[in-house]
Design an enzyme around this catalytic site. Structure first.
Site, PDB file in Angstrom:
ATOM      1  N   TYR A 132     -13.293  27.725   2.426  1.00  0.00           N
ATOM      2  CA  TYR A 132     -13.272  26.319   2.015  1.00  0.00           C
ATOM      3  C   TYR A 132     -11.980  25.952   1.289  1.00  0.00           C
ATOM      4  O   TYR A 132     -11.536  24.810   1.345  1.00  0.00           O
ATOM      5  CB  TYR A 132     -14.468  25.977   1.133  1.00  0.00           C
ATOM      6  N   GLU A 152      -7.058   6.610  10.892  1.00  0.00           N
ATOM      7  CA  GLU A 152      -7.309   7.352  12.126  1.00  0.00           C
ATOM      8  C   GLU A 152      -6.263   8.450  12.335  1.00  0.00           C
ATOM      9  O   GLU A 152      -6.588   9.548  12.789  1.00  0.00           O
ATOM     10  CB  GLU A 152      -7.292   6.405  13.336  1.00  0.00           C
ATOM     11  N   GLU A 198       0.829  -1.210   0.000  1.00  0.00           N
ATOM     12  CA  GLU A 198       0.000   0.000   0.000  1.00  0.00           C
ATOM     13  C   GLU A 198       0.861   1.257   0.000  1.00  0.00           C
ATOM     14  O   GLU A 198       0.517   2.257  -0.617  1.00  0.00           O
ATOM     15  CB  GLU A 198      -0.921   0.023   1.220  1.00  0.00           C
ATOM     16  N   LYS A 211     -11.024   4.492   1.921  1.00  0.00           N
ATOM     17  CA  LYS A 211     -10.016   3.880   1.050  1.00  0.00           C
ATOM     18  C   LYS A 211     -10.782   3.035   0.036  1.00  0.00           C
ATOM     19  O   LYS A 211     -11.487   2.094   0.396  1.00  0.00           O
ATOM     20  CB  LYS A 211      -9.080   2.984   1.861  1.00  0.00           C
TER      21      LYS A 211
END
Length: 108
Positions: free
Chosen positions: A45, A64, A13, A90
């Site tokens: 924004y 996290e 990954e 993901k």
């Protein structure tokens, strides 16, 4: 928001990378901007997007960790934020089967 990044616990990954989506919601008093029509009276924004983009570019083992960094930076940049949530997904995670997304939501 959609990003290509290198988050995950598996070596592959970190090397290959994957696509992620990020949804961000924020609660704050917008009454001044509703009257003034002035960007200085509300949240920008573009700055929030820039924070998310910068944090998504930093490889992490855990979603996290990425979500926590995003929330801390938004809180530091916009102290008047009452509440914020970030959801990171993901897409097609390597879990040994067909999975559309793994998803984490955190709030401050």
């Amino acid at each position: 928001m959609k990003f290509f990044a290198h988050h995950g616990c598996f070596h592959e990954e970190k090397v290959i990378g994957n696509y992620f989506t990020v949804d961000f919601a924020v609660w704050t008093d917008t009454s001044a901007a509703a009257l003034s029509d002035d960007l200085d009276d509300t949240l920008n924004y573009q700055l929030i997007y820039d924070i998310v983009k910068e944090e998504m570019a930093v490889p992490s083992n855990l979603l996290e960790h990425v979500a926590g960094r995003i929330l801390r930076r938004v809180r530091a940049a916009f102290p008047d934020v009452e509440k914020a949530t970030v959801t990171i997904s993901k897409l097609n995670p390597p879990l040994g089967g067909e999975v559309g997304a793994s998803r984490l939501t955190m709030e401050l």
